[in-house]
Write a protein that holds these residues in place. Sequence first.
Motif, PDB file in Angstrom:
ATOM      1  N   ALA A  20       0.839  -1.209   0.000  1.00 45.68           N
ATOM      2  CA  ALA A  20       0.000   0.000   0.000  1.00 45.68           C
ATOM      3  C   ALA A  20       0.869   1.253   0.000  1.00 45.68           C
ATOM      4  O   ALA A  20       0.559   2.229  -0.695  1.00 45.68           O
ATOM      5  CB  ALA A  20      -0.926  -0.013   1.219  1.00 45.68           C
ATOM      6  N   TYR A  21       1.963   1.212   0.748  1.00 46.96           N
ATOM      7  CA  TYR A  21       2.896   2.356   0.787  1.00 46.96           C
ATOM      8  C   TYR A  21       3.413   2.641  -0.628  1.00 46.96           C
ATOM      9  O   TYR A  21       3.383   3.781  -1.085  1.00 46.96           O
ATOM     10  CB  TYR A  21       4.061   1.990   1.724  1.00 46.96           C
ATOM     11  N   GLU A  22       3.856   1.602  -1.320  1.00 46.85           N
ATOM     12  CA  GLU A  22       4.395   1.794  -2.674  1.00 46.85           C
ATOM     13  C   GLU A  22       3.307   2.286  -3.642  1.00 46.85           C
ATOM     14  O   GLU A  22       3.547   3.131  -4.501  1.00 46.85           O
ATOM     15  CB  GLU A  22       5.000   0.473  -3.178  1.00 46.85           C
ATOM     16  N   ILE A  29       3.747  11.382  -2.968  1.00 50.80           N
ATOM     17  CA  ILE A  29       4.543  12.015  -1.909  1.00 50.80           C
ATOM     18  C   ILE A  29       6.050  11.749  -2.066  1.00 50.80           C
ATOM     19  O   ILE A  29       6.850  12.687  -2.111  1.00 50.80           O
ATOM     20  CB  ILE A  29       4.071  11.519  -0.515  1.00 50.80           C
ATOM     21  N   PHE A  30       6.432  10.486  -2.137  1.00 52.42           N
ATOM     22  CA  PHE A  30       7.858  10.171  -2.030  1.00 52.42           C
ATOM     23  C   PHE A  30       8.603  10.219  -3.370  1.00 52.42           C
ATOM     24  O   PHE A  30       9.783  10.544  -3.398  1.00 52.42           O
ATOM     25  CB  PHE A  30       8.047   8.814  -1.337  1.00 52.42           C
ATOM     26  N   ALA A  31       7.920   9.909  -4.480  1.00 51.84           N
ATOM     27  CA  ALA A  31       8.632   9.901  -5.772  1.00 51.84           C
ATOM     28  C   ALA A  31       9.095  11.310  -6.191  1.00 51.84           C
ATOM     29  O   ALA A  31      10.270  11.485  -6.541  1.00 51.84           O
ATOM     30  CB  ALA A  31       7.765   9.258  -6.849  1.00 51.84           C
ATOM     31  N   ALA A  53      17.630   3.318   4.908  1.00 55.13           N
ATOM     32  CA  ALA A  53      16.195   3.234   5.187  1.00 55.13           C
ATOM     33  C   ALA A  53      15.426   3.439   3.888  1.00 55.13           C
ATOM     34  O   ALA A  53      14.565   4.309   3.782  1.00 55.13           O
ATOM     35  CB  ALA A  53      15.774   4.221   6.275  1.00 55.13           C
ATOM     36  N   CYS A  54      15.732   2.584   2.940  1.00 57.56           N
ATOM     37  CA  CYS A  54      15.256   2.750   1.553  1.00 57.56           C
ATOM     38  C   CYS A  54      13.771   2.488   1.391  1.00 57.56           C
ATOM     39  O   CYS A  54      13.199   2.831   0.351  1.00 57.56           O
ATOM     40  CB  CYS A  54      16.046   1.829   0.626  1.00 57.56           C
ATOM     41  N   GLY A  55      13.125   1.854   2.379  1.00 59.45           N
ATOM     42  CA  GLY A  55      11.699   1.552   2.224  1.00 59.45           C
ATOM     43  C   GLY A  55      11.475   0.680   1.007  1.00 59.45           C
ATOM     44  O   GLY A  55      12.173  -0.328   0.794  1.00 59.45           O
ATOM     45  N   ASP A 103      20.175  -2.555  10.285  1.00 60.27           N
ATOM     46  CA  ASP A 103      19.840  -1.392  11.096  1.00 60.27           C
ATOM     47  C   ASP A 103      20.776  -0.247  10.716  1.00 60.27           C
ATOM     48  O   ASP A 103      22.001  -0.425  10.688  1.00 60.27           O
ATOM     49  CB  ASP A 103      20.011  -1.756  12.583  1.00 60.27           C
ATOM     50  N   ALA A 104      20.203   0.916  10.467  1.00 57.91           N
ATOM     51  CA  ALA A 104      20.996   2.064  10.028  1.00 57.91           C
ATOM     52  C   ALA A 104      22.044   2.471  11.057  1.00 57.91           C
ATOM     53  O   ALA A 104      23.054   3.089  10.703  1.00 57.91           O
ATOM     54  CB  ALA A 104      20.067   3.247   9.744  1.00 57.91           C
ATOM     55  N   VAL A 105      21.817   2.117  12.318  1.00 58.24           N
ATOM     56  CA  VAL A 105      22.772   2.537  13.350  1.00 58.24           C
ATOM     57  C   VAL A 105      24.034   1.669  13.341  1.00 58.24           C
ATOM     58  O   VAL A 105      25.023   1.991  13.990  1.00 58.24           O
ATOM     59  CB  VAL A 105      22.097   2.521  14.747  1.00 58.24           C
TER      60      VAL A 105
HETATM   61  C1  LIG Z   1       8.824   6.786   5.747  1.00 57.26           C
HETATM   62  S1  LIG Z   1       9.742   5.395   5.299  1.00 57.26           S
HETATM   63  C2  LIG Z   1      10.820   6.106   4.073  1.00 57.26           C
HETATM   64  C3  LIG Z   1      11.280   5.060   3.104  1.00 57.26           C
HETATM   65  C4  LIG Z   1      12.025   5.561   1.887  1.00 57.26           C
HETATM   66  N1  LIG Z   1      13.251   6.245   2.257  1.00 57.26           N
HETATM   67  C5  LIG Z   1      11.174   6.412   0.989  1.00 57.26           C
HETATM   68  O1  LIG Z   1      11.545   7.545   0.696  1.00 57.26           O
HETATM   69  O2  LIG Z   1      10.101   5.943   0.550  1.00 57.26           O
HETATM   70  C6  LIG Z   1      10.834   5.120   6.657  1.00 57.26           C
HETATM   71  C7  LIG Z   1      11.660   3.853   6.525  1.00 57.26           C
HETATM   72  O3  LIG Z   1      12.640   3.792   7.579  1.00 57.26           O
HETATM   73  C8  LIG Z   1      12.867   2.440   7.861  1.00 57.26           C
HETATM   74  N2  LIG Z   1      13.581   2.337   9.142  1.00 57.26           N
HETATM   75  C9  LIG Z   1      13.138   2.735  10.354  1.00 57.26           C
HETATM   76  N3  LIG Z   1      14.076   2.503  11.294  1.00 57.26           N
HETATM   77  C10 LIG Z   1      15.150   1.971  10.661  1.00 57.26           C
HETATM   78  C11 LIG Z   1      16.436   1.549  11.093  1.00 57.26           C
HETATM   79  N4  LIG Z   1      16.811   1.624  12.372  1.00 57.26           N
HETATM   80  N5  LIG Z   1      17.299   1.056  10.181  1.00 57.26           N
HETATM   81  C12 LIG Z   1      16.929   0.967   8.866  1.00 57.26           C
HETATM   82  N6  LIG Z   1      15.716   1.353   8.400  1.00 57.26           N
HETATM   83  C13 LIG Z   1      14.847   1.856   9.289  1.00 57.26           C
HETATM   84  C14 LIG Z   1      11.471   1.846   7.863  1.00 57.26           C
HETATM   85  O4  LIG Z   1      11.471   0.445   7.774  1.00 57.26           O
HETATM   86  C15 LIG Z   1      10.873   2.552   6.631  1.00 57.26           C
HETATM   87  O5  LIG Z   1      11.058   1.774   5.474  1.00 57.26           O
END
Ligand SMILES: C[S@@+](CC[C@H](N)C(=O)[O-])C[C@H]1O[C@@H](n2cnc3c(N)ncnc32)[C@H](O)[C@@H]1O
Length: 275
Positions: A20-22, A29-31, A53-55, A103-105
Amino acid sequence: MSNHANRPTGWQLEQNASQAYERYLVPPIFAPRADQLVETAGIREGDRVLDVACGTGVVARRVASRVGTSGSVVGLDINDGMLAVAEETAADSNPSIEWRQGDAVDLPFPEEAFDVVCCQQALQFFDDPGAVVEEMDRVLTAGGRVALSVWRPLDYQPAYVILADALERHVGDEAGAMMRSPFPDWNGEELRTLVQDAGFDDVSVTIDIGSVRYPSATEFVRREAASSPLAEPIAGVDRAVRDELVHDVAEALHRYTDDDGIVSPLESYLVAATR
Ligand SMILES: C[S@@+](CC[C@H](N)C(=O)[O-])C[C@H]1O[C@@H](n2cnc3c(N)ncnc32)[C@H](O)[C@@H]1O
């Protein structure tokens, strides 16, 4: 998340939240903002680029078309569901995109592995955003660039003030808090300091004032809810409650209603810096 397509009552979720997000949030919004972020990052042919955090991968897809086959693109996200949609959507990408769960961290890459790091609308969801920006610095080569985007605080996003308040009233505190969570109370100077403290130079912070459109208030509520982490509980509310929720949102959005549906300002910060 399970598929509710055949449930007779409720919100009729026809797909999972990542799909649904895609389908619903990425195109309006995101594109368009991904194009802007890629422009801000100054991506060139041959760049090695990481999308943190590419979603479902919209930024990574835009990047791929810029770097060409002499470059490379990696998309990293913590959520397997988002990555599954990313992989499916970009199946024909050339160059192909590497999708990594993580995890991004704690980025699973060596030092200086990338020329550019992008991160669209995710900094606000990290437990320790400063530590993540330090990780971005670590994996970038000297002279590498970072480009980030974050929504401005909720006050600048009238449609989401209305939606979050209505969700809180009709569904519950958690639903209201979820709809407010993408909009952190950060100002531009706080973002600048965050990026500088992580070791970046030449930090620029710009405000983008855009908008978001939906064909109706009903579709605004339905699509945002279906694409959210609380898709199932929101879908499960009684029809009467849902009707009241939509009615309240439509009424409150009256001054943002026109012949094409509803439209609302949507503001973000764009941050660019060099390592
Ligand atoms: C609002 S979405 C944005 C996705 C994408 N960047 C876009 O523009 O459509 C936020 C994303 O952050 C990811 N996310 C949240 N915490 C994260 C973490 N600690 N490490 C990696 N990804 C994370 C979520 O899974 C989600 O896909």
